[in-house]
Motif scaffolding. Structure first.
Motif, PDB file in Angstrom:
ATOM      1  N   SER A  30       0.851  -1.191   0.000  1.00 21.19           N
ATOM      2  CA  SER A  30       0.000   0.000   0.000  1.00 21.19           C
ATOM      3  C   SER A  30       0.891   1.247   0.000  1.00 21.19           C
ATOM      4  O   SER A  30       2.064   1.206  -0.372  1.00 21.19           O
ATOM      5  N   ASN A  31       0.332   2.378   0.434  1.00 18.50           N
ATOM      6  CA  ASN A  31       1.100   3.628   0.472  1.00 18.50           C
ATOM      7  C   ASN A  31       0.420   4.608   1.424  1.00 18.50           C
ATOM      8  O   ASN A  31      -0.663   4.339   1.953  1.00 18.50           O
ATOM      9  N   GLY A  32       1.077   5.734   1.639  1.00 20.96           N
ATOM     10  CA  GLY A  32       0.543   6.730   2.555  1.00 20.96           C
ATOM     11  C   GLY A  32      -0.777   7.315   2.103  1.00 20.96           C
ATOM     12  O   GLY A  32      -1.601   7.705   2.933  1.00 20.96           O
ATOM     13  N   ALA A  33      -1.001   7.378   0.788  1.00 14.92           N
ATOM     14  CA  ALA A  33      -2.250   7.937   0.281  1.00 14.92           C
ATOM     15  C   ALA A  33      -3.452   7.105   0.723  1.00 14.92           C
ATOM     16  O   ALA A  33      -4.561   7.624   0.851  1.00 14.92           O
ATOM     17  N   ASP A  34      -3.236   5.819   0.962  1.00 16.04           N
ATOM     18  CA  ASP A  34      -4.320   4.955   1.416  1.00 16.04           C
ATOM     19  C   ASP A  34      -4.730   5.325   2.842  1.00 16.04           C
ATOM     20  O   ASP A  34      -5.905   5.583   3.121  1.00 16.04           O
ATOM     21  N   LEU A  35      -3.765   5.383   3.748  1.00 17.47           N
ATOM     22  CA  LEU A  35      -4.110   5.610   5.156  1.00 17.47           C
ATOM     23  C   LEU A  35      -4.445   7.060   5.475  1.00 17.47           C
ATOM     24  O   LEU A  35      -5.138   7.318   6.464  1.00 17.47           O
ATOM     25  N   ILE A  36      -3.985   8.011   4.678  1.00 18.92           N
ATOM     26  CA  ILE A  36      -4.307   9.410   5.001  1.00 18.92           C
ATOM     27  C   ILE A  36      -5.812   9.643   4.886  1.00 18.92           C
ATOM     28  O   ILE A  36      -6.336  10.638   5.419  1.00 18.92           O
ATOM     29  N   SER A  37      -6.522   8.717   4.243  1.00 16.45           N
ATOM     30  CA  SER A  37      -7.980   8.846   4.151  1.00 16.45           C
ATOM     31  C   SER A  37      -8.652   8.759   5.520  1.00 16.45           C
ATOM     32  O   SER A  37      -9.812   9.158   5.676  1.00 16.45           O
ATOM     33  N   ILE A  38      -7.933   8.254   6.511  1.00 16.42           N
ATOM     34  CA  ILE A  38      -8.468   8.218   7.880  1.00 16.42           C
ATOM     35  C   ILE A  38      -8.554   9.621   8.473  1.00 16.42           C
ATOM     36  O   ILE A  38      -9.455   9.926   9.258  1.00 16.42           O
ATOM     37  N   ALA A  39      -7.629  10.483   8.090  1.00 17.63           N
ATOM     38  CA  ALA A  39      -7.508  11.790   8.736  1.00 17.63           C
ATOM     39  C   ALA A  39      -8.814  12.591   8.763  1.00 17.63           C
ATOM     40  O   ALA A  39      -9.216  13.088   9.825  1.00 17.63           O
ATOM     41  N   PRO A  40      -9.536  12.763   7.639  1.00 17.45           N
ATOM     42  CA  PRO A  40     -10.773  13.548   7.698  1.00 17.45           C
ATOM     43  C   PRO A  40     -11.811  12.978   8.662  1.00 17.45           C
ATOM     44  O   PRO A  40     -12.634  13.721   9.194  1.00 17.45           O
ATOM     45  N   MET A  41     -11.763  11.663   8.864  1.00 19.16           N
ATOM     46  CA  MET A  41     -12.721  11.031   9.766  1.00 19.16           C
ATOM     47  C   MET A  41     -12.343  11.215  11.236  1.00 19.16           C
ATOM     48  O   MET A  41     -13.171  11.014  12.122  1.00 19.16           O
ATOM     49  N   TRP A  42     -11.093  11.599  11.487  1.00 18.30           N
ATOM     50  CA  TRP A  42     -10.606  11.754  12.864  1.00 18.30           C
ATOM     51  C   TRP A  42     -10.383  13.214  13.262  1.00 18.30           C
ATOM     52  O   TRP A  42     -10.103  13.499  14.428  1.00 18.30           O
ATOM     53  N   GLN A  43     -10.484  14.125  12.330  1.00 20.50           N
ATOM     54  CA  GLN A  43     -10.108  15.500  12.625  1.00 20.50           C
ATOM     55  C   GLN A  43     -10.996  16.167  13.676  1.00 20.50           C
ATOM     56  O   GLN A  43     -10.513  16.998  14.457  1.00 20.50           O
ATOM     57  N   GLN A  44     -12.265  15.836  13.692  1.00 22.87           N
ATOM     58  CA  GLN A  44     -13.142  16.448  14.687  1.00 22.87           C
ATOM     59  C   GLN A  44     -12.715  16.063  16.101  1.00 22.87           C
ATOM     60  O   GLN A  44     -12.746  16.890  17.022  1.00 22.87           O
ATOM     61  N   ALA A  45     -12.319  14.817  16.283  1.00 23.34           N
ATOM     62  CA  ALA A  45     -11.878  14.346  17.598  1.00 23.34           C
ATOM     63  C   ALA A  45     -10.471  14.816  17.923  1.00 23.34           C
ATOM     64  O   ALA A  45     -10.112  14.924  19.110  1.00 23.34           O
ATOM     65  N   LEU A  46      -9.682  15.122  16.884  1.00 20.07           N
ATOM     66  CA  LEU A  46      -8.270  15.479  17.069  1.00 20.07           C
ATOM     67  C   LEU A  46      -7.950  16.741  16.267  1.00 20.07           C
ATOM     68  O   LEU A  46      -7.129  16.729  15.354  1.00 20.07           O
ATOM     69  N   PRO A  47      -8.579  17.869  16.607  1.00 18.04           N
ATOM     70  CA  PRO A  47      -8.465  19.065  15.764  1.00 18.04           C
ATOM     71  C   PRO A  47      -7.081  19.696  15.738  1.00 18.04           C
ATOM     72  O   PRO A  47      -6.768  20.451  14.814  1.00 18.04           O
ATOM     73  N   ASP A  48      -6.249  19.393  16.742  1.00 18.42           N
ATOM     74  CA  ASP A  48      -4.912  19.993  16.800  1.00 18.42           C
ATOM     75  C   ASP A  48      -3.838  19.095  16.200  1.00 18.42           C
ATOM     76  O   ASP A  48      -2.649  19.412  16.272  1.00 18.42           O
ATOM     77  N   ALA A  49      -4.251  17.954  15.625  1.00 15.93           N
ATOM     78  CA  ALA A  49      -3.288  16.954  15.157  1.00 15.93           C
ATOM     79  C   ALA A  49      -2.894  17.145  13.704  1.00 15.93           C
ATOM     80  O   ALA A  49      -3.730  17.398  12.832  1.00 15.93           O
TER      81      ALA A  49
END
Length: 217
Positions: A30-49
């Motif tokens: 795989s590659n980083g582009a695959d897992l970065i798709s998690i970020a938008p789903m976690w940003q509300q819980a982790l807004p400073d990350a």
């Protein structure tokens, strides 16, 4: 030692300078582009990350994506050696990024999927200072026999695994949980019913909550 130079990132939802880093380690092929798709789903819980999803430094032997190490040999000894050999590049990447943003291991969560979970569970306990948390999806613990002697720190760990995984056996989660707990780690786990070699919405929700909770400690 190979150096990590490519990957994807997602800046903090807050718009401010990063106060946390969530490192996402992808699986074999795989590659980083695959897992970065998690970020938008976690940003509300982790807004400073700041979310970082690097590509492994080596092209995959299977001809697509990247690998942290070859998987021609799946024996326990080979997997442990592979994780150990791959750790240097990721440790160097972590050190560089923490220094770049003036952060410490207490501001870092390491998240892995499959082979990335093997790597996360190898690197996290062997950092000289304790990371905030480790989340491992659909993976396993390598080098369990050496962990007791080699663990420098014992960050909290969440393991999530689908009970219909045809790639990494579901039993690997229980094996990892037992070995980590025996070494004194605080371990939580979640079995995802009917899920194969992937992550379901409940697993993602639990991961975000786990990371946010331990960042707040």
């Amino acid at each position: 030692m190979s150096k990590i130079v490519n990957g994807k990132s997602c800046q903090p939802l807050s718009g401010a300078a990063p106060r946390r880093i969530v490192l996402l380690l992808h699986g074999y092929g795989s590659n980083g582009a695959d897992l970065i798709s998690i970020a938008p789903m976690w940003q509300q819980a982790l807004p400073d990350a700041l979310f970082l999803a690097p590509d492994a430094p080596n092209p995959c032997d299977m001809g697509m994506g990247y690998q942290w190490w070859p998987l021609a040999d799946l024996s326990p000894d080979a997997l442990a050696r592979g994780a150990q050999n791959a750790a240097g590049a990721v440790d160097d990447f972590i050190t560089r990024k923490l220094a770049q943003y003036d952060l410490t291991e207490a501001d870092l969560a390491i998240v892995g999927f499959s082979q990335g979970t093997m790597l996360a569970l190898h690197i996290g306990p062997r950092r000289s200072r304790q990371v905030a948390s480790i989340v491992g999806y659909s993976g396993m613990l390598t080098g369990a026999a050496q962990l007791r002697d080699e663990a420098v720190t014992k960050p909290p760990v969440l393991l999530v695994h689908g009970d219909a995984d045809p790639v990494v056996p579901f039993a690997a989660m229980a094996d990892a949980e037992t070995a980590l707990a025996a070494c004194g780690f605080d371990v939580a786990s979640h079995a995802a019913p009917g899920i194969g070699h992937s992550v379901d919405p409940e697993g993602l929700r639990l991961g975000a909550e786990f990371i946010a909770r331990h960042f707040a400690e």
